[in-house]
Write an enzyme that holds these catalytic residues in place. Sequence first.
Site, PDB file in Angstrom:
ATOM      1  N   LYS A 118       0.834  -1.214   0.000  1.00  0.00           N
ATOM      2  CA  LYS A 118       0.000   0.000   0.000  1.00  0.00           C
ATOM      3  C   LYS A 118       0.862   1.255   0.000  1.00  0.00           C
ATOM      4  O   LYS A 118       0.433   2.293  -0.510  1.00  0.00           O
ATOM      5  CB  LYS A 118      -0.983  -0.015   1.176  1.00  0.00           C
ATOM      6  CG  LYS A 118      -2.004  -1.142   1.022  1.00  0.00           C
ATOM      7  CD  LYS A 118      -3.431  -0.741   1.284  1.00  0.00           C
ATOM      8  CE  LYS A 118      -4.357  -1.846   0.777  1.00  0.00           C
ATOM      9  NZ  LYS A 118      -5.732  -1.722   1.111  1.00  0.00           N
ATOM     10  N   LYS A 200      -3.426 -10.851  -6.409  1.00  0.00           N
ATOM     11  CA  LYS A 200      -4.718 -11.041  -5.734  1.00  0.00           C
ATOM     12  C   LYS A 200      -5.809 -10.174  -6.373  1.00  0.00           C
ATOM     13  O   LYS A 200      -5.546  -9.036  -6.737  1.00  0.00           O
ATOM     14  CB  LYS A 200      -4.545 -10.630  -4.264  1.00  0.00           C
ATOM     15  CG  LYS A 200      -5.743 -10.888  -3.394  1.00  0.00           C
ATOM     16  CD  LYS A 200      -5.562 -10.285  -2.001  1.00  0.00           C
ATOM     17  CE  LYS A 200      -5.910  -8.823  -1.968  1.00  0.00           C
ATOM     18  NZ  LYS A 200      -6.696  -8.365  -0.825  1.00  0.00           N
ATOM     19  N   LYS A 203     -10.415  -5.094  -4.631  1.00  0.00           N
ATOM     20  CA  LYS A 203     -11.456  -4.130  -4.980  1.00  0.00           C
ATOM     21  C   LYS A 203     -10.907  -2.746  -5.236  1.00  0.00           C
ATOM     22  O   LYS A 203     -11.626  -1.888  -5.712  1.00  0.00           O
ATOM     23  CB  LYS A 203     -12.561  -4.119  -3.923  1.00  0.00           C
ATOM     24  CG  LYS A 203     -12.146  -3.869  -2.485  1.00  0.00           C
ATOM     25  CD  LYS A 203     -13.397  -3.900  -1.618  1.00  0.00           C
ATOM     26  CE  LYS A 203     -13.222  -4.466  -0.243  1.00  0.00           C
ATOM     27  NZ  LYS A 203     -12.432  -3.671   0.677  1.00  0.00           N
TER      28      LYS A 203
HETATM   29  P1  ATP Z   1      -8.498  -3.592  -0.837  1.00  0.00           P
HETATM   30  O1  ATP Z   1      -8.272  -4.020  -2.235  1.00  0.00           O
HETATM   31  O2  ATP Z   1      -9.339  -2.352  -0.722  1.00  0.00           O
HETATM   32  O3  ATP Z   1      -7.270  -3.566   0.006  1.00  0.00           O
HETATM   33  P2  ATP Z   1      -9.569  -6.192  -0.328  1.00  0.00           P
HETATM   34  O4  ATP Z   1     -10.271  -6.524  -1.578  1.00  0.00           O
HETATM   35  O5  ATP Z   1      -8.312  -6.893  -0.005  1.00  0.00           O
HETATM   36  O6  ATP Z   1      -9.429  -4.638  -0.166  1.00  0.00           O
HETATM   37  P3  ATP Z   1     -10.582  -6.315   2.379  1.00  0.00           P
HETATM   38  O7  ATP Z   1     -11.710  -5.514   2.900  1.00  0.00           O
HETATM   39  O8  ATP Z   1      -9.241  -5.825   2.775  1.00  0.00           O
HETATM   40  O9  ATP Z   1     -10.631  -6.434   0.815  1.00  0.00           O
HETATM   41  O10 ATP Z   1     -10.770  -7.833   2.764  1.00  0.00           O
HETATM   42  C1  ATP Z   1     -11.909  -8.414   3.325  1.00  0.00           C
HETATM   43  C2  ATP Z   1     -11.737  -9.912   3.420  1.00  0.00           C
HETATM   44  O11 ATP Z   1     -11.742 -10.494   2.115  1.00  0.00           O
HETATM   45  C3  ATP Z   1     -10.430 -10.353   4.081  1.00  0.00           C
HETATM   46  O12 ATP Z   1     -10.667 -11.469   4.916  1.00  0.00           O
HETATM   47  C4  ATP Z   1      -9.589 -10.766   2.926  1.00  0.00           C
HETATM   48  O13 ATP Z   1      -8.623 -11.722   3.276  1.00  0.00           O
HETATM   49  C5  ATP Z   1     -10.610 -11.340   1.961  1.00  0.00           C
HETATM   50  N1  ATP Z   1     -10.143 -11.226   0.573  1.00  0.00           N
HETATM   51  C6  ATP Z   1      -9.857 -10.075  -0.064  1.00  0.00           C
HETATM   52  N2  ATP Z   1      -9.478 -10.321  -1.342  1.00  0.00           N
HETATM   53  C7  ATP Z   1      -9.533 -11.667  -1.492  1.00  0.00           C
HETATM   54  C8  ATP Z   1      -9.244 -12.538  -2.586  1.00  0.00           C
HETATM   55  N3  ATP Z   1      -8.826 -12.076  -3.756  1.00  0.00           N
HETATM   56  N4  ATP Z   1      -9.399 -13.866  -2.408  1.00  0.00           N
HETATM   57  C9  ATP Z   1      -9.821 -14.349  -1.213  1.00  0.00           C
HETATM   58  N5  ATP Z   1     -10.094 -13.577  -0.134  1.00  0.00           N
HETATM   59  C10 ATP Z   1      -9.964 -12.256  -0.264  1.00  0.00           C
END
Ligand code: ATP
Length: 337
Positions: A118, A200, A203
């Site tokens: 980040k 990964k 969002k």
């Molecule tokens: P950002 O991209 O804004 O950092 P993010 O998509 O990683 O956010 P979070 O709100 O940080 O989303 O994560 C919420 C939950 O979803 C966490 O438990 C995280 O491990 C899970 N998660 C996020 N992305 C994935 C993915 N690609 N596959 C599986 N689990 C995920």
Amino acid sequence: MEQAQTQKKRIFSGIQPTGNLTLGNYIGALRNFKLLEDEYDCLYSIVDLHAITVRQNPAELRKACLRTMSIFLASGLDPVKNIIYFQSQVHDHAELAWILDCYTYMGELSRMTQFKDKSQKHADNINCGLFAYPVLMAADILLYQSDLVPIGVDQKQHLELCRDVGQRFNALYGDTFVIPEGYIPKVGAKIMSLQEPEKKMSKSDPEETYVAILDKPDVIRKKIRRAVTDCENRVLFDPENRPGVSNLMSILSALTGSSMDAIAAEYDGRGYGVFKDAVADAVIAVLEPIQNEYDRIIADKAFLQQVMESGAERASQIAHKTMLKVRKKVGLAAWKL
Ligand code: ATP
Ligand code: LTN
């Protein structure tokens, strides 16, 4: 005399109200929340304090909070069985985070890969909140004496830190916190980007790299058809050498329960077009009912308000107990809580 009912184990998890929740969030975290709601005492939080570690548009953030809560509810989470609430409405999160900051080392936080990622992404705003983000997450979990934390694999390092800080505190002051375990799904713990399958699905990346939970069926199909694969036209699970097709296989397997071998047996040799359509069908079948529920819930502001208020109140009651204990242990005034 009837024996007192044994206390259910407790679960805590959080999702940031940033951007659009993705299929990765759903498979890695959200759908497991629902699976656990009967067996455990669950708290699910929309972690808005975490969200402001990167710049947010205030009006947009407020809307995203309601959207995220509506998605929780639309995916079937019962707001009576589960405590669903906004993190910032329970002040103890910030208070415990500050206390735990004083028991966490700079060196530990510097090693966190999410901080490194980040900081690169937001090079103009490497703030202290971003650095201390994992301590706030540790506070979230420890505050509720949580036994289990459903997360995707990307959060494993943060959970380890939470355990270390909790153990350090317990070693100094005697048993204060329950030390939690992670609950990471066997399939789908890391859904990858549709465009760069070595990364990964996230969002906060561009639209075409993820399927959003709220994407309409035609958009879902288009995005999956355009997902990067390779030129070999083989449906075989090999994440190292065929990351794109393996990611689509993981999605299909996570959503249908079919094994990788069964998927390969059914689709290998039939071309990527047929396979991608099957993946799109499975994704649409799971997301469409959630979207229908979502439309109903997001329009019901009185219901959302009630879930939000009662969630914060119920969470506060549990949180206050831990805070009283913590304040006593570290020597802060503890009679006025
Ligand atoms: P950002 O991209 O804004 O950092 P993010 O998509 O990683 O956010 P979070 O709100 O940080 O989303 O994560 C919420 C939950 O979803 C966490 O438990 C995280 O491990 C899970 N998660 C996020 N992305 C994935 C993915 N690609 N596959 C599986 N689990 C995920
Ligand atoms: N850091 C997590 C979101 C999060 C969380 C939590 C997850 C904040 N607090 C407590 C589990 C438990 C993320 O970025 N995915």
